[in-house]
Design a protein around this motif. Structure first.
Motif, PDB file in Angstrom:
ATOM      1  N   UNK A 128      -7.885   4.679  -6.587  1.00 57.90           N
ATOM      2  CA  UNK A 128      -6.871   5.314  -7.434  1.00 57.90           C
ATOM      3  C   UNK A 128      -5.524   5.371  -6.707  1.00 57.90           C
ATOM      4  N   UNK A 129      -5.585   5.669  -5.415  1.00 62.09           N
ATOM      5  CA  UNK A 129      -4.333   5.724  -4.631  1.00 62.09           C
ATOM      6  C   UNK A 129      -3.674   4.352  -4.577  1.00 62.09           C
ATOM      7  N   UNK A 130      -4.505   3.332  -4.401  1.00 60.37           N
ATOM      8  CA  UNK A 130      -3.954   1.971  -4.357  1.00 60.37           C
ATOM      9  C   UNK A 130      -3.380   1.600  -5.718  1.00 60.37           C
ATOM     10  N   UNK A 131      -4.092   2.007  -6.788  1.00 58.64           N
ATOM     11  CA  UNK A 131      -3.613   1.726  -8.148  1.00 58.64           C
ATOM     12  C   UNK A 131      -2.238   2.341  -8.374  1.00 58.64           C
ATOM     13  N   UNK A 132      -2.029   3.535  -7.807  1.00 55.15           N
ATOM     14  CA  UNK A 132      -0.733   4.211  -7.958  1.00 55.15           C
ATOM     15  C   UNK A 132       0.400   3.380  -7.358  1.00 55.15           C
ATOM     16  N   UNK A 133       0.032   2.512  -6.396  1.00 55.03           N
ATOM     17  CA  UNK A 133       1.071   1.736  -5.709  1.00 55.03           C
ATOM     18  C   UNK A 133       1.284   0.368  -6.352  1.00 55.03           C
ATOM     19  N   UNK A 134       0.643   0.121  -7.509  1.00 55.42           N
ATOM     20  CA  UNK A 134       0.767  -1.210  -8.125  1.00 55.42           C
ATOM     21  C   UNK A 134       2.223  -1.487  -8.500  1.00 55.42           C
ATOM     22  N   UNK A 135       2.645  -2.673  -8.128  1.00 51.71           N
ATOM     23  CA  UNK A 135       4.021  -3.091  -8.365  1.00 51.71           C
ATOM     24  C   UNK A 135       3.948  -4.556  -8.806  1.00 51.71           C
ATOM     25  N   UNK A 136       4.525  -4.874  -9.975  1.00 53.67           N
ATOM     26  CA  UNK A 136       4.414  -6.268 -10.454  1.00 53.67           C
ATOM     27  C   UNK A 136       4.919  -7.286  -9.437  1.00 53.67           C
ATOM     28  N   UNK A 137       5.799  -6.862  -8.536  1.00 50.33           N
ATOM     29  CA  UNK A 137       6.351  -7.816  -7.565  1.00 50.33           C
ATOM     30  C   UNK A 137       5.392  -8.054  -6.402  1.00 50.33           C
ATOM     31  N   UNK A 138       4.365  -7.243  -6.300  1.00 43.22           N
ATOM     32  CA  UNK A 138       3.467  -7.349  -5.151  1.00 43.22           C
ATOM     33  C   UNK A 138       2.023  -7.389  -5.661  1.00 43.22           C
ATOM     34  N   UNK A 139       1.321  -8.480  -5.384  1.00 42.23           N
ATOM     35  CA  UNK A 139      -0.023  -8.650  -5.943  1.00 42.23           C
ATOM     36  C   UNK A 139      -1.093  -7.877  -5.171  1.00 42.23           C
ATOM     37  N   UNK A 140      -0.759  -7.444  -3.935  1.00 39.53           N
ATOM     38  CA  UNK A 140      -1.804  -6.857  -3.087  1.00 39.53           C
ATOM     39  C   UNK A 140      -2.423  -5.575  -3.667  1.00 39.53           C
ATOM     40  N   UNK A 141      -1.624  -4.607  -4.100  1.00 40.00           N
ATOM     41  CA  UNK A 141      -2.248  -3.400  -4.644  1.00 40.00           C
ATOM     42  C   UNK A 141      -3.124  -3.691  -5.864  1.00 40.00           C
ATOM     43  N   UNK A 142      -2.711  -4.664  -6.676  1.00 42.00           N
ATOM     44  CA  UNK A 142      -3.504  -5.003  -7.863  1.00 42.00           C
ATOM     45  C   UNK A 142      -4.875  -5.532  -7.451  1.00 42.00           C
ATOM     46  N   UNK A 143      -4.877  -6.466  -6.489  1.00 46.65           N
ATOM     47  CA  UNK A 143      -6.149  -7.022  -6.007  1.00 46.65           C
ATOM     48  C   UNK A 143      -6.969  -5.917  -5.331  1.00 46.65           C
ATOM     49  N   UNK A 144      -6.289  -5.094  -4.536  1.00 52.35           N
ATOM     50  CA  UNK A 144      -6.975  -4.000  -3.841  1.00 52.35           C
ATOM     51  C   UNK A 144      -7.643  -3.049  -4.807  1.00 52.35           C
TER      52      UNK A 144
ATOM     53  N   UNK B 109      -2.473  -4.619   5.548  1.00 51.47           N
ATOM     54  CA  UNK B 109      -1.410  -3.702   5.951  1.00 51.47           C
ATOM     55  C   UNK B 109      -0.614  -4.270   7.120  1.00 51.47           C
ATOM     56  N   UNK B 110      -1.349  -4.847   8.080  1.00 44.21           N
ATOM     57  CA  UNK B 110      -0.678  -5.362   9.268  1.00 44.21           C
ATOM     58  C   UNK B 110       0.239  -6.526   8.923  1.00 44.21           C
ATOM     59  N   UNK B 111      -0.208  -7.366   7.970  1.00 46.07           N
ATOM     60  CA  UNK B 111       0.615  -8.518   7.605  1.00 46.07           C
ATOM     61  C   UNK B 111       1.820  -8.121   6.760  1.00 46.07           C
ATOM     62  N   UNK B 112       1.653  -7.069   5.942  1.00 44.23           N
ATOM     63  CA  UNK B 112       2.729  -6.731   5.014  1.00 44.23           C
ATOM     64  C   UNK B 112       3.660  -5.658   5.551  1.00 44.23           C
ATOM     65  N   UNK B 113       3.162  -4.834   6.466  1.00 46.74           N
ATOM     66  CA  UNK B 113       3.975  -3.695   6.901  1.00 46.74           C
ATOM     67  C   UNK B 113       4.385  -3.789   8.368  1.00 46.74           C
ATOM     68  N   UNK B 114       4.142  -4.957   8.966  1.00 48.72           N
ATOM     69  CA  UNK B 114       4.498  -5.068  10.379  1.00 48.72           C
ATOM     70  C   UNK B 114       5.994  -4.837  10.541  1.00 48.72           C
ATOM     71  N   UNK B 115       6.310  -3.993  11.460  1.00 46.92           N
ATOM     72  CA  UNK B 115       7.716  -3.702  11.699  1.00 46.92           C
ATOM     73  C   UNK B 115       7.829  -2.799  12.888  1.00 46.92           C
ATOM     74  N   UNK B 116       8.946  -2.159  12.978  1.00 47.67           N
ATOM     75  CA  UNK B 116       9.133  -1.288  14.134  1.00 47.67           C
ATOM     76  C   UNK B 116       9.284   0.160  13.699  1.00 47.67           C
ATOM     77  N   UNK B 117       8.721   0.515  12.534  1.00 47.98           N
ATOM     78  CA  UNK B 117       8.801   1.911  12.133  1.00 47.98           C
ATOM     79  C   UNK B 117       7.648   2.678  12.785  1.00 47.98           C
ATOM     80  N   UNK B 118       7.955   3.878  13.228  1.00 47.53           N
ATOM     81  CA  UNK B 118       6.966   4.693  13.929  1.00 47.53           C
ATOM     82  C   UNK B 118       6.664   5.925  13.082  1.00 47.53           C
TER      83      UNK B 118
END
Lengths: 433, 132
Positions: free
Chosen positions: A31-47, A89-98
């Protein structure tokens, strides 16, 4: 009407119910992943599809009464899905945010170590060169904690990431350690309760995603679980080594040591024997603790002590924070002085030791859980302290019930040994006949 | 005396000791000052500034740390040090610190701290001057 359930059917029912609980948890995560569904991003939909589908499969296994036989498979699939989730997550959110200042400090400290400098003597905010700054840990005097506040093992775990050019925020390190903890929990679980291993990791807070987000407690929980594993097999030296590793990462583990000393004293046939065991365990545990810490202790003893004791001696310097008795103070409902929390911490530890000596000292694994009780009365009792206890408590329950499944390899060896014994015995019988 | 008696005795001593010391070590942390939020400025769906009027009725000056809390307590962060002379009301506008983002839909608190003493002002989106 008297309900009569035999041991086997109760066992089956229990396994099926745990599958149901796991399915509920998967629905919730889905349900949490569904809340993050965004037509521009297929990952939450598949998740969403994967998580809801998996929840239905797990539920189906439960309602058809198959969980006792397939519990382990369910749990392995769960670990696999978690691993895939982490990879995504690692592939999509890799960055330098802490997510936390602890994650930032560990990274900056690891960078300083690679440069040959002692991070305990540095103001880490002055070394800070990333765009993202996490929420700081405020102090009562209006300042913020700006130095490394953990034993050296914590930040040394991030040195490989610095050397290999991994994401600065340590996401990969945290994902790997948390997944390894999950693998050990599932591997050592009997099939009937294996889904509970996942529940322990996910239910109160998703420890994998929290770890990736900067909550670092799995780093010490994993070696502590390995220590419990060794302890259950009476492998004292190995257990002490893992305990030393865990204690070299975070101070929480230190509270476990006096309980283990009581256990060692009481299990030995003589006091002298108990003291010898304590000496042996202290040497192995001490070596594991000192190897990562000693260089920094020798280089700047005062800085190491100040940094390492900041969280423990935070009464009166750090802002009160947490879910335990500190709620009384930081909400202003019934403010108590920092000294009261020091008194509460010390007296609770002593009471715990006395009760342990009186009642439970024949068991050792569950004491790994004790730090959570003690920290309940600490000036700072963060949510992560308690959530991290769940997988530890789960493993302690397995130890307590003598239900640890030592694994496929060990079972195979035992099978062939027993087969050999039976074959030999049959041959003997035949020869006697 | 068997071990159960001993355990019950220890627990009683612990409970009574902690309760008694909690009475003795209770701190009056109520700050003798009144704070009122008079303006909250929101831009880009985030709180940017908070204007607060602080009255110090005591004969001692106050040197306050203004600390902002979001409804998630992990998000606490320091804002600034505010000096309020004795028996004076001072109005100050506090800027959002660089280290914290303050989504405007959150219920928020401003804590004014002087050593161990503090007072808290809670403000919700309904108090914001600029709509969220």
């Amino acid at each position: 009407v008297k309900i009569d359930i035999s041991g086997d059917s109760l066992n089956d029912l229990s396994a099926n119910l745990w599958a149901g609980v796991l399915a509920a948890l998967l629905f919730q995560v889905g349900f949490r992943v569904w809340m993050a569904i965004d037509p521009a991003n297929w990952l939450p939909a598949i998740g969403t599809v994967v998580l809801y589908g998996l929840a239905l499969v797990v539920l189906l296994i439960g309602v058809t009464g198959q969980a006792n036989a397939h519990g382990k498979k369910i749990a392995w699939i769960g670990i696999f899905v978690l691993g895939v989730g982490a990879a995504v997550l690692l592939f999509t959110k890799v960055g330098s945010s802490f997510g936390t200042d602890a994650a930032l400090f560990n990274r900056l400290s690891a960078e300083l170590v690679v440069e040959g400098r002692n991070p305990y003597t540095a103001n880490l905010y002055e070394q800070h060169h990333y765009a993202s700054t996490p929420f700081p840990t405020p102090k009562i005097d209006g300042g913020v904690v700006s130095s490394l506040s953990y034993p050296a093992g914590s930040m040394l775990l991030f040195v490989p990431s610095v050397l290999l050019g991994g994401p600065p925020n340590g996401m990969i390190t945290m994902a790997v350690v948390t997944l390894l903890a999950g693998v050990v929990l599932v591997h050592d679980s009997p099939a009937a309760v294996a889904p509970v291993a996942l529940i322990a990791l996910l239910a109160a807070g998703n420890m994998l995603f929290a770890g990736i987000g900067g909550i670092l407690d799995t780093l010490w929980a994993f070696p502590l679980i390995l220590s419990m594993r060794a302890w259950r097999r009476d492998a004292l030296c190995r257990a002490a080594l893992w305990l030393g590793v865990a204690g070299a990462i975070k101070q929480t583990v230190w509270f476990v040591a006096p309980f283990l000393a009581i256990w060692l004293l009481q299990r030995a046939p003589t006091v002298r024997g108990g003291l010898q065991d304590i000496r042996q365990v202290s040497i192995y545990g001490g070596i594991a603790f000192l190897v990562p810490n000693l260089p920094f202790m020798l280089d700047a003893p005062q800085a190491w002590l100040t940094g390492t004791f900041t969280p423990l001696g935070g009464h009166g310097t750090l802002n009160p924070l947490g879910r335990g008795l500190s709620v009384l103070t930081w909400t202003g409902i019934y403010p108590l002085s920092p000294q009261w929390y020091t008194l509460a911490l010390g007296s609770t530890l002593l009471l715990g030791l006395a009760l342990y000596a009186l009642y439970w000292s024949e068991e050792t694994a569950w004491v790994a859980w004790i730090a959570g009780v003690v920290l309940f009365v600490h000036w700072r009792s963060l949510n992560s302290y308690f959530i991290t206890l769940l997988p530890i408590a789960y493993y302690a329950m397995l130890c307590q019930a003598d239900a640890i499944d030592y694994g496929y390899g060990r079972r195979a060896i035992r099978y062939w040994r027993e087969k050999g014994t039976v074959d030999t015995a049959q041959a003997d019988d035949r020869s006697h006949a | 005396m068997n071990k159960h008696h001993l355990a019950v005795g220890l627990i009683l001593v612990w409970v009574l000791g902690l309760s008694g010391s909690a009475v003795m070590m209770h701190e009056d942390t109520k700050l003798d000052a009144t704070a009122t939020v008079t303006n909250v400025n929101v831009e880009d769906e985030h709180v940017q500034t908070v204007t607060v009027s602080i009255e110090n009725p005591s004969s001692d000056p106050l040197s306050l740390t203004a600390q902002f809390w979001r409804d998630d307590q992990f998000s606490q962060a320091n804002w600034a040090v505010v000096d309020v002379p004795a028996q004076t009301t001072r109005t100050v506008t506090l800027k959002r610190p660089n280290r914290i983002t303050v989504p405007c839909e959150k219920t928020t608190q401003l804590q004014l701290i002087d050593g161990a003493k503090r007072t808290t002002v809670v403000f919700t989106p309904s108090n914001y001057t600029t709509a969220c």
